[in-house]
Design an enzyme around this catalytic site. Structure first.
Site, PDB file in Angstrom:
ATOM      1  N   LEU A 221      29.185  17.876  39.771  1.00 17.23           N
ATOM      2  CA  LEU A 221      30.421  17.512  39.073  1.00 17.23           C
ATOM      3  C   LEU A 221      31.104  16.314  39.731  1.00 17.23           C
ATOM      4  O   LEU A 221      31.309  16.295  40.938  1.00 17.23           O
ATOM      5  CB  LEU A 221      31.369  18.722  39.123  1.00 17.23           C
ATOM      6  CG  LEU A 221      32.748  18.534  38.499  1.00 17.23           C
ATOM      7  CD1 LEU A 221      32.649  18.224  37.035  1.00 17.23           C
ATOM      8  CD2 LEU A 221      33.598  19.755  38.753  1.00 17.23           C
ATOM      9  N   ASP A 222      31.472  15.328  38.948  1.00 20.14           N
ATOM     10  CA  ASP A 222      32.215  14.153  39.437  1.00 20.14           C
ATOM     11  C   ASP A 222      31.436  13.375  40.488  1.00 20.14           C
ATOM     12  O   ASP A 222      32.019  12.657  41.301  1.00 20.14           O
ATOM     13  CB  ASP A 222      33.570  14.554  40.033  1.00 20.14           C
ATOM     14  CG  ASP A 222      34.433  15.275  39.028  1.00 20.14           C
ATOM     15  OD1 ASP A 222      34.197  15.110  37.822  1.00 20.14           O
ATOM     16  OD2 ASP A 222      35.343  15.998  39.448  1.00 20.14           O
TER      17      ASP A 222
END
EC number: 3.5.1.10
Lengths: 277, 277, 277, 277
Positions: A221-222
């Site tokens: 994520l990210d």
């Protein structure tokens, strides 16, 4: 005349530029634009060669292949209108900018379909006569939800998926179906404020600048390769909501610029980074 | 290993990249960085090739020359510390930044001498043990004044002259002694506010942004090829003096960046423009 | 609670802040935001006071009037959705951004009508169900052309006229019907490149930055009070067309930001300048 | 005429602006500039009032105190040249910029002394005739090291301590001796890349923008109230060293701008944030 882009990504070696451009020359191609980069730390060579006059694609690829090291990625892409599917949740600004720029030709892209986990943006899609699929995440498993979306996407065979403020985390299973082909806009200047409510976090930290990051999605994520970032100055008088509102302008602008770079074949992913020519 | 930069500027023709890099390869050079640009409107080709391992300069130049069109500029420059003479009037900020950056190594330059038409900046020059020549423009003809400066400059054989807020207009006779080797900082975002008192003009016009422009000097005042520009936002609360004070930060930063580009042989002048690789 | 903005513009005098805010306090108002500026060079005082709880507008204005110098402009405006009429020619990017931002609420504005001297943008207007008037300038006198437009505008009683890349010069007669109520986007960083083909001019000059300027229209072409400016960096590789394409993003962004400032009553015009609180 | 700045920081309440400016008016002061901000989330009121003509400081403070809520911070500071002590390690760019700007008057500050844990920057200090104290951290305890520095600092009674790339972490005991009076430049766009080697971290993450943050130091490393931030764009071709070199220009510029804001009494700290008027 039709343009093609030859992307070379291989171990560095002597004479690569002259060898590759030499093959292009031998094939009678006109090199419109050429860009190279060597990552000396990793001994890796990257080149983007934009050419006109290519009539024998397989022959060109074969001949370039002969002059390169064995370990390489080689790609020849025709410059043409690409197809994307856009995924959204509730916010209109990023989708709106993509629709508008596609409409007046600032983005050379065909928006094949839009998928929303809410139906709020359906009327906006309809203004531009783009099919909108409302695929709610409620009452189904995460797996079922994603499978429904994957089935829709499969219909359109898009070149890229664009997450235009799609606010749910995609599973690794979804992501690996489209490696380096999912572009996300993160509402923060990564790696600051990862995770939820970045504008709230930014406000609490009292930052004097906020930003947005467009990146390819990978399984962390990210954490995918960054394509484009931009920022704007803010001050103490901005509430968390003001930050979010200002941030929207940066988000939409960063996402369209990143998409444009990707569409014109200017972005090469390697490891967790990008080369942007 | 010593680096050299090969600058090619000629009519566009097929295969130039492969031919030039081919000669480099045949000479056993390592191409560290290569950049090209074709001005399609004028059919002109520019290339900057940074190489290591060049032992036979005349041979390389001769061989590259053979593969180029007849009309061309070809230059092979060794990357090394260049020498500059700085000309000033009264303001310290640009000179100060150059002195400081040269001191701590952010600019690879030797400041051979400083010439001022006032002696105000002499103590600053002395702090860094740089010879300062006070050449007043008073009581002498313009021609005499410039001749005195030219004589001083001639002693040092500088690679470039830097006008660090030198506030007098140089005659064409002076300028043509150093073609494309005089770098000026203009306290405005050219071509806005040419001529005198640009900050006053900017204030009267109520602009919301001010800027600075570093350019080579040619025989038209404020008209030479632009190397670098930058701006900062301002607002109604700035007086003309405030604008000037803010402008100084931009001026000094633009001038040092432009000089750095020139020192690393990244700037090619053609006509009244520059290619900045 | 409904907010109002009190705009004071008068000769400077001692105690104005305390006197004006004192009247507000006496009227039981809550001051949400207050901003002042004194132009010392002209001895002029400007204040923008955003208040809640005003129930007696005439009383407030009368009482504030009593504490001000005789020569003053005093205005009390309710913060509410304003109405604009947009004038266009052929280019969609500025109109598109206004339509989209009005649609998703980033601009608190009602676009009452769009007038085009070509009908190219009619389909875009229709997507958002905004009346589009095609008023060709061909085959009519300039006066007739403008009168037709003025008649249409009169129907809608807009608060502001927005020239969103309207490419014809308006006559003084037209302009003086809407003093300081016509907002234009100029495709250049004024005062550089006034007049026609600014991107061509910028390309010929070889600038390294291009910009856009939003300003109120007065009777001197490209000379009205500047509201907002912004720029982007460019380089030698940009053709005049590339500059224009890049410039569009700045134009649309500067125009919407300027309009937003005007809509929230943050802009005071004085002489040929603006105070932007 | 001498200027003073009245800083008010208290619970929000009706009529504060009119009451405070009313007291100023009653004392015959000329308000040169006034700025307010209300943090609605916390119900807190901040005002900075720059005045001329104050002859009775205690009287003014007493009278303003009477109109304020009981819980408040109230400060009246004379605008004058402040004294700072600068702490450094090895890098010259931030110290150099401070020295140069103090020299030519762009910063209204007296650099009373410089303390370095290495002696590398001593010659630079000497050029500007500033006392340089070499206080090595080697062979002594952290406590002894800091005590030596505190003793030196105590001699000069500086208004602020400036950490101009001082690369050691200060203990809470040191910091609490100078609450909200130590200004640090962090070589990163906080809160991204906290801790060591931020440019290396930035390079590994492949960011497209790097930045710097000036903040007050509190007892959490890299966590104090942010005063100023700025960024510059970078790309794939930058090595970690290139990032660091570029970053230096941002660092020095952000640090001087932050210091200037602090020196002119424009910064109010509250909690872990700042109001910057």
């Amino acid at each position: 005349m039709q343009r093609k882009v030859l992307i070379t990504d291989c171990a560095d070696a002597p004479g690569l530029i002259t060898k590759i451009t030499g093959v292009c020359y031998a094939h009678g191609l006109n090199i419109v634009k050429n860009s190279e980069f060597v990552d000396n730390a990793q001994g890796r060579f990257f080149m983007r060669t934009e050419v006109e006059g290519c009539e024998d694609e397989p022959g060109l690829l074969a001949d370039v292949g002969k002059v390169l090291p064995v370990q390489r990625h080689l790609k020849l892409v025709t410059k043409s209108t690409k197809r994307i599917v856009v995924m959204v949740t509730k916010e209109a600004h990023c989708l709106g900018d993509l629709l508008m720029k596609a409409y007046y030709g600032a983005l050379d892209v065909e928006i094949s379909a839009i998928i929303g986990n809410y139906d709020i943006l359906k009327p906006l899609a309809e203004k531009f006569s783009i099919p909108f699929y409302h695929v709610s995440h409620e009452g189904v498993t995460r797996q079922e939800h994603e499978q429904t979306m994957l089935d829709i996407i499969a219909q359109y065979q898009p070149d890229y998926l664009v997450l235009a403020k799609y606010m749910r985390v995609l599973t690794p299973e979804f992501v690996e179906q489209h490696p380096n082909r999912i572009i996300n806009i993160h509402h923060s200047f990564l790696p600051a404020f990862v995770g939820a409510s970045p504008y709230r976090q930014a406000w609490e930290r009292g930052v004097k600048i906020i930003g947005a990051t467009a990146h390819f999605v990978n399984n962390c994520l990210d954490e995918g390769p960054i394509i484009k970032q931009d920022v704007i100055p803010v001050d103490h008088s901005f509430s968390a909501d003001d930050l979010a509102q200002c941030g929207r302008d940066v988000e939409k602008s960063v996402l369209s610029k990143a998409l444009q770079l990707v569409l014109q074949e200017s972005v090469i992913v390697y490891g967790n980074k990008t080369v942007v020519f």
